[in-house]
Design a protein around this motif. Structure first.
Motif, PDB file in Angstrom:
ATOM      1  N   VAL A 182      17.341 -35.263 -64.372  1.00 49.15           N
ATOM      2  CA  VAL A 182      18.029 -34.833 -65.588  1.00 49.15           C
ATOM      3  C   VAL A 182      19.476 -34.484 -65.230  1.00 49.15           C
ATOM      4  CG1 VAL A 182      18.054 -33.233 -67.527  1.00 49.15           C
ATOM      5  CG2 VAL A 182      15.874 -33.880 -66.498  1.00 49.15           C
ATOM      6  N   PRO A 183      20.419 -35.414 -65.437  1.00 49.00           N
ATOM      7  CA  PRO A 183      21.831 -35.109 -65.158  1.00 49.00           C
ATOM      8  C   PRO A 183      22.339 -33.992 -66.073  1.00 49.00           C
ATOM      9  CG  PRO A 183      21.469 -37.481 -65.379  1.00 49.00           C
ATOM     10  CD  PRO A 183      20.223 -36.803 -65.857  1.00 49.00           C
ATOM     11  N   VAL A 184      23.194 -33.145 -65.524  1.00 48.19           N
ATOM     12  CA  VAL A 184      23.715 -32.002 -66.275  1.00 48.19           C
ATOM     13  C   VAL A 184      25.241 -32.065 -66.302  1.00 48.19           C
ATOM     14  CG1 VAL A 184      23.836 -29.492 -66.448  1.00 48.19           C
ATOM     15  CG2 VAL A 184      21.736 -30.586 -65.620  1.00 48.19           C
ATOM     16  N   PHE A 185      25.783 -31.990 -67.514  1.00 46.99           N
ATOM     17  CA  PHE A 185      27.229 -31.955 -67.734  1.00 46.99           C
ATOM     18  C   PHE A 185      27.556 -30.682 -68.517  1.00 46.99           C
ATOM     19  CE2 PHE A 185      25.855 -36.316 -67.412  1.00 46.99           C
ATOM     20  CZ  PHE A 185      26.797 -36.898 -66.572  1.00 46.99           C
ATOM     21  N   PHE A 186      28.839 -30.381 -68.620  1.00 48.20           N
ATOM     22  CA  PHE A 186      29.225 -29.224 -69.423  1.00 48.20           C
ATOM     23  C   PHE A 186      30.569 -29.497 -70.082  1.00 48.20           C
ATOM     24  CE2 PHE A 186      30.593 -28.373 -65.037  1.00 48.20           C
ATOM     25  CZ  PHE A 186      31.950 -28.142 -65.204  1.00 48.20           C
ATOM     26  N   GLY A 187      30.882 -28.671 -71.087  1.00 41.52           N
ATOM     27  CA  GLY A 187      32.136 -28.839 -71.796  1.00 41.52           C
ATOM     28  C   GLY A 187      32.209 -27.956 -73.012  1.00 41.52           C
ATOM     29  N   SER A 188      33.071 -28.345 -73.951  1.00 43.68           N
ATOM     30  CA  SER A 188      33.245 -27.595 -75.190  1.00 43.68           C
ATOM     31  C   SER A 188      33.445 -28.574 -76.335  1.00 43.68           C
ATOM     32  CB  SER A 188      34.445 -26.651 -75.089  1.00 43.68           C
ATOM     33  OG  SER A 188      34.749 -26.086 -76.349  1.00 43.68           O
ATOM     34  N   LYS A 199      31.146 -41.494 -71.133  1.00 39.32           N
ATOM     35  CA  LYS A 199      31.142 -42.453 -70.020  1.00 39.32           C
ATOM     36  C   LYS A 199      29.799 -42.448 -69.302  1.00 39.32           C
ATOM     37  CE  LYS A 199      36.122 -42.585 -69.020  1.00 39.32           C
ATOM     38  NZ  LYS A 199      37.177 -42.286 -68.018  1.00 39.32           N
ATOM     39  N   ALA A 200      29.238 -41.265 -69.131  1.00 42.58           N
ATOM     40  CA  ALA A 200      27.925 -41.175 -68.473  1.00 42.58           C
ATOM     41  C   ALA A 200      26.864 -41.884 -69.306  1.00 42.58           C
ATOM     42  CB  ALA A 200      27.558 -39.720 -68.242  1.00 42.58           C
ATOM     43  N   LEU A 201      26.902 -41.681 -70.611  1.00 34.65           N
ATOM     44  CA  LEU A 201      25.946 -42.365 -71.485  1.00 34.65           C
ATOM     45  C   LEU A 201      26.114 -43.877 -71.391  1.00 34.65           C
ATOM     46  CD1 LEU A 201      26.134 -40.090 -74.671  1.00 34.65           C
ATOM     47  CD2 LEU A 201      24.126 -40.420 -73.211  1.00 34.65           C
ATOM     48  N   ARG A 202      27.357 -44.328 -71.423  1.00 31.02           N
ATOM     49  CA  ARG A 202      27.630 -45.765 -71.382  1.00 31.02           C
ATOM     50  C   ARG A 202      27.155 -46.392 -70.085  1.00 31.02           C
ATOM     51  NH1 ARG A 202      31.911 -49.136 -69.673  1.00 31.02           N
ATOM     52  NH2 ARG A 202      32.145 -51.008 -70.996  1.00 31.02           N
ATOM     53  N   VAL A 216      20.549 -33.125 -74.464  1.00 29.41           N
ATOM     54  CA  VAL A 216      20.034 -31.800 -74.805  1.00 29.41           C
ATOM     55  C   VAL A 216      21.186 -30.816 -74.718  1.00 29.41           C
ATOM     56  CG1 VAL A 216      18.320 -30.039 -74.297  1.00 29.41           C
ATOM     57  CG2 VAL A 216      17.815 -32.437 -73.802  1.00 29.41           C
ATOM     58  N   VAL A 217      21.589 -30.299 -75.863  1.00 32.82           N
ATOM     59  CA  VAL A 217      22.719 -29.370 -75.926  1.00 32.82           C
ATOM     60  C   VAL A 217      22.184 -27.949 -75.805  1.00 32.82           C
ATOM     61  CG1 VAL A 217      24.731 -28.630 -77.266  1.00 32.82           C
ATOM     62  CG2 VAL A 217      23.895 -30.995 -77.446  1.00 32.82           C
ATOM     63  N   CYS A 218      22.795 -27.156 -74.931  1.00 29.13           N
ATOM     64  CA  CYS A 218      22.325 -25.790 -74.776  1.00 29.13           C
ATOM     65  C   CYS A 218      23.494 -24.815 -74.689  1.00 29.13           C
ATOM     66  CB  CYS A 218      21.412 -25.642 -73.553  1.00 29.13           C
ATOM     67  SG  CYS A 218      22.214 -25.901 -71.985  1.00 29.13           S
ATOM     68  N   ASP A 219      23.207 -23.591 -75.028  1.00 31.39           N
ATOM     69  CA  ASP A 219      24.161 -22.488 -74.940  1.00 31.39           C
ATOM     70  C   ASP A 219      24.326 -22.097 -73.472  1.00 31.39           C
ATOM     71  OD1 ASP A 219      24.746 -19.387 -74.995  1.00 31.39           O
ATOM     72  OD2 ASP A 219      25.243 -20.126 -76.985  1.00 31.39           O
ATOM     73  N   ASN A 246       8.288 -39.212 -71.389  1.00 28.15           N
ATOM     74  CA  ASN A 246       9.141 -39.961 -70.452  1.00 28.15           C
ATOM     75  C   ASN A 246      10.397 -40.508 -71.117  1.00 28.15           C
ATOM     76  OD1 ASN A 246       7.297 -39.636 -68.246  1.00 28.15           O
ATOM     77  ND2 ASN A 246       6.004 -41.200 -69.192  1.00 28.15           N
ATOM     78  N   ILE A 247      11.035 -39.676 -71.919  1.00 27.65           N
ATOM     79  CA  ILE A 247      12.266 -40.073 -72.604  1.00 27.65           C
ATOM     80  C   ILE A 247      13.452 -39.631 -71.755  1.00 27.65           C
ATOM     81  CG2 ILE A 247      13.662 -39.808 -74.680  1.00 27.65           C
ATOM     82  CD1 ILE A 247      11.024 -39.155 -76.168  1.00 27.65           C
ATOM     83  N   PRO A 248      14.270 -40.564 -71.268  1.00 28.34           N
ATOM     84  CA  PRO A 248      15.437 -40.191 -70.452  1.00 28.34           C
ATOM     85  C   PRO A 248      16.328 -39.197 -71.187  1.00 28.34           C
ATOM     86  CG  PRO A 248      15.084 -42.569 -70.394  1.00 28.34           C
ATOM     87  CD  PRO A 248      14.170 -42.024 -71.454  1.00 28.34           C
ATOM     88  N   HIS A 249      16.790 -38.192 -70.482  1.00 28.35           N
ATOM     89  CA  HIS A 249      17.634 -37.199 -71.139  1.00 28.35           C
ATOM     90  C   HIS A 249      18.621 -36.557 -70.174  1.00 28.35           C
ATOM     91  CE1 HIS A 249      13.897 -35.287 -69.778  1.00 28.35           C
ATOM     92  NE2 HIS A 249      14.550 -34.151 -69.658  1.00 28.35           N
ATOM     93  N   MET A 250      19.746 -36.139 -70.735  1.00 30.65           N
ATOM     94  CA  MET A 250      20.786 -35.398 -70.037  1.00 30.65           C
ATOM     95  C   MET A 250      20.903 -34.030 -70.686  1.00 30.65           C
ATOM     96  SD  MET A 250      23.786 -38.281 -70.014  1.00 30.65           S
ATOM     97  CE  MET A 250      23.573 -39.898 -69.269  1.00 30.65           C
ATOM     98  N   VAL A 251      21.486 -33.107 -69.961  1.00 31.37           N
ATOM     99  CA  VAL A 251      21.783 -31.792 -70.522  1.00 31.37           C
ATOM    100  C   VAL A 251      23.291 -31.648 -70.631  1.00 31.37           C
ATOM    101  CG1 VAL A 251      21.748 -29.300 -70.091  1.00 31.37           C
ATOM    102  CG2 VAL A 251      19.680 -30.654 -69.717  1.00 31.37           C
ATOM    103  N   PHE A 252      23.742 -31.181 -71.792  1.00 36.97           N
ATOM    104  CA  PHE A 252      25.161 -30.876 -71.981  1.00 36.97           C
ATOM    105  C   PHE A 252      25.273 -29.388 -72.295  1.00 36.97           C
ATOM    106  CE2 PHE A 252      28.999 -30.413 -74.650  1.00 36.97           C
ATOM    107  CZ  PHE A 252      29.941 -30.943 -73.787  1.00 36.97           C
ATOM    108  N   ILE A 253      25.857 -28.638 -71.353  1.00 44.47           N
ATOM    109  CA  ILE A 253      26.049 -27.202 -71.557  1.00 44.47           C
ATOM    110  C   ILE A 253      27.311 -27.029 -72.395  1.00 44.47           C
ATOM    111  CG2 ILE A 253      26.260 -24.955 -70.444  1.00 44.47           C
ATOM    112  CD1 ILE A 253      25.166 -26.279 -67.875  1.00 44.47           C
TER     113      ILE A 253
END
Length: 671
Positions: A250-256, A268-271, A102-105, A125-132
């Motif tokens: 829900v693991p949360v990562f961030f980046g650009s 790597k987290a997905l893998r 899940v990509v968010c601003d 119940n769909i596994p998901h991560m957040v990418f800021i």
């Protein structure tokens, strides 16, 4: 560390409009070597969003599917539309994915825009991560955004890393499990660095929060924390892997995505953590015996014909194989709009299957054709419509066929014939949804159509009773025409419809002609004195006369029409407008704005309550005239960051008078 799965996996990239999903897909494909040069959304040269309408509007308008490999494991990434108007595609794609990103601003004020997709993920119940994304912005704050996101997530958010700041800007991160620090370099791989001393306290605080969140789902880890025993990193990784697969964190990562920051960490987290295809199939209750696949999207390509995009749940699919009674004609791996032919698709892969003309999204394909999907998302209810008509009369059949194909591609695009006006309506989720559909008609099917707002289903009735005598007489040699009727017209309570009776005695009107009188009345009622269909009246045939030679059914039918035409203006005709019962669904912070929208559209608020099962959302119930609904979704979306929606159904007819009624009548008479 958990054992790494080897079967192909599938990840959906979802999020709000303008969050940077397509840029993230582009960076992933570049990082994994699927492409050797990154494209740019604004320049219109990305792998995703390659269709003419997507590039014209600089937005994702349909699924972008791309298969690549990372560390010798195959992945298919599906970039899903962010606009709520194209959510049907998103929901269908999510049903076949192992995990979603899940990509968010980074702006906390925009967190609410991902609430609908988070709710769908939680419900299924769909596994998901957040990418800021866009964390290279100076004002980005992980802590504030985490608080805003937690307000709309049913599961605890698990911050996996904390940012490193230099001169107010985020330049890297510390991984909270490995406790290693990395520095971003624009367009390059991150650099392993020594953890800055200034961030150590924050890192320890965040790591403690991470462990405590994981301990809620693992008694052993909880005991270790209570006894102040430092758990081994392998145990932490194992807990994250297990809890993500069970969709309890829900693991949360961030980046650009624009500058490659955090992309390798996300991969790597997905893998390491995303579940396998067999786990996903089991989660959805799908039978994995034999060779099977599930279609989640169909496209009618201009030259390639129909393509059915499917996830292989079990076994193998071979070119030429018969599935559900149809022969597969070609199997392709996709990289955006480019297909690469393969002979066999194996378990876990996402492929395009050719020429399955009778296959629709949601179907499970198998050799015996008997496997039924346990669940599939229903089409989203329409909130906007245009009346469409082929500019060339000869193209009407072609238009119907083209619209049927658009509906096959997107079930939330609904085509229906309005029974009152006779117009062909194209109904969807909003103005852009319909606009894109019309562009596809022109570009893909060479269909030029006229599109305009549909007619409102106005009706008319009467306030007073009247009695009228009318005679139809015509003599032109031979048998003539003669019919004589006396009718009484009276208003009925609203919603009663139409009533016809007779009180004829002594054979004043022979019985065989009475049905003709009723038919004449009903034909007249198609257009009353105000120009609209007449409802809620009673007509009684009270007397009449006939001629033994010249009377006929046609003569009595014409006499009845004459009587109605002359009597109705004396019955105080009144215009009726359709009123719909509308339930508007919005975040609670926008409820007051919704109330003003309703009042501004002549609506009557019936009440509001919390939306069941949704955190901080309300449902506002109201009566709103159909005429005011035609463009209401545009205003609603503009006032709710694009995520407000509603459902409606016709409720009753209501009198309309004064200048508004005069304007409706005048406009109708000018057509």
């Amino acid at each position: 560390m958990s054992k790494q799965p080897s079967q192909p996996r599938c990840c959906a990239i979802v999020g709000a409009y303008l969050s940077g999903k397509t840029s993230l897909l582009e960076e992933i494909l570049f990082t994994t070597g699927a492409i050797n040069r990154k494209g740019n959304v604004n320049q219109g040269n990305t792998v995703g969003d390659s269709s003419a309408e997507a590039r014209a509007h600089t937005m994702t308008t349909q699924l972008n599917i791309a298969t690549t490999s990372y560390l010798e494991e195959e992945w298919t990434f599906i970039d899903c539309p962010g606009s709520v108007e194209f959510m049907q595609d998103t929901y269908q794609a999510l049903m076949v994915c192992d995990v979603a990103v899940v990509v968010c601003d980074p702006s906390p004020e925009k967190a609410i825009t991902i609430a609908p997709v988070l709710k769908f993920l939680d419900e299924h119940n769909i596994p998901h991560m957040v990418f800021i994304n866009k964390m290279d912005q100076p004002e980005a704050s992980v802590r504030e955004l985490m608080n805003a996101l937690q307000d709309i997530s049913e599961h605890p958010l698990l911050l996996r890393e904390v940012p490193i700041r230099e001169n107010g800007e985020i330049t890297g991160y510390v991984d909270l499990v490995s406790e290693k620090a990395y520095k971003w370099h624009d367009g390059e791989r991150s650099e392993l660095i020594k953890m800055p001393q200034a961030i150590q306290d924050r890192e320890q605080e965040a790591r403690t929060e991470l462990l405590e969140s994981l301990a809620d789902f693992d008694d052993k880890l909880l005991e270790e924390i209570l006894e102040e025993v430092q758990p081994p990193k392998s145990e932490i990784y194992e807990n994250i892997h297990k809890d993500l697969a069970e969709d309890v964190i829900v693991p949360v990562f961030f980046g650009s995505a624009e500058h490659r920051g955090g992309i390798t960490r996300l991969l790597k987290a997905l893998r390491h953590d995303a579940p396998e295809v067999m786990q996903t199939a089991e989660q959805h209750g799908i039978d994995t015996v034999g060779n099977s696949a599930q279609v989640f999207k169909t496209i009618h390509a201009a030259h390639a014909g129909k393509l059915s995009f499917a996830r292989v749940w079990s076994g193998h699919l071979k070119d030429g194989m018969t599935l559900n009674g149809e022969r597969v004609s070609g199997i392709q791996h996709m990289l955006g709009s480019e297909g690469h032919k393969i002979n066999t698709a194996r378990t876990g892969q996402v492929v395009a299957l050719g020429r399955l003309e009778n296959t629709t999204a949601g179907q499970i394909l198998s050799e015996d054709g008997e496997t039924k999907p346990p669940y599939w998302p229903d089409p989203l209810p329409p909130m906007y419509a245009k009346a469409v008509q082929a500019l060339k009369r000869a193209d009407e059949v072609k238009l119907s066929a083209a619209l049927a194909k658009l509906n096959d591609e997107d079930p939330s695009l609904i085509v229906e014939q309005n029974q009152t006006s006779g117009e062909l309506l194209l109904r969807g989720q909003g103005d852009m949804h319909i606009k894109i559909a019309l562009e596809r008609l022109a570009d893909r099917f060479s269909m030029d159509v006229d599109a305009h707002p549909p007619k409102v289903a106005y009706k008319e009735s009467i306030r007073k009773s009247a009695t009228k005598h009318a005679r139809h007489r015509k003599q032109s040699g031979g048998h003539g025409e003669y019919g004589d009727v006396h009718i009484e017209i009276s208003p009925l309570p609203r919603g009663s419809g139409f009533s016809f009776n007779d009180t004829i005695t002594g054979g004043a009107v022979p019985k065989q002609y009475i049905p003709a009188v009723e038919n004449g009345v009903m034909e007249y009622m198609q257009k009353g004195p105000l120009g609209f269909p007449v409802v809620d009246i009673s007509v009684v045939l009270i007397d009449g006369g006939f001629h033994a030679v010249d009377s006929s059914e046609m003569a009595f039918k014409k006499a009845a029409q004459t009587a109605m035409r002359e009597a109705m203006p004396d019955c105080s005709p009144v215009l009726l407008e359709p009123i719909h019962n509308v339930t508007i669904q919005v975040p609670s912070i926008y409820t007051s704005k919704v109330q003003r929208i309703i009042s501004g559209r002549r609506g009557q608020i019936l009440g509001f309550d919390a939306k069941k099962g949704w955190k901080a959302w309300d449902e506002v119930n109201a009566f709103i005239p159909e005429a005011e609904l035609q463009d209401m979704i545009l205003e609603l979306r503009s006032q709710t960051l694009g995520i407000g929606s509603y459902i409606d159904q016709f409720d009753h007819l209501q009198e309309l008078s004064g200048k508004q009624a005069d304007q409706v009548v005048n406009n109708n008479n000018q057509i």
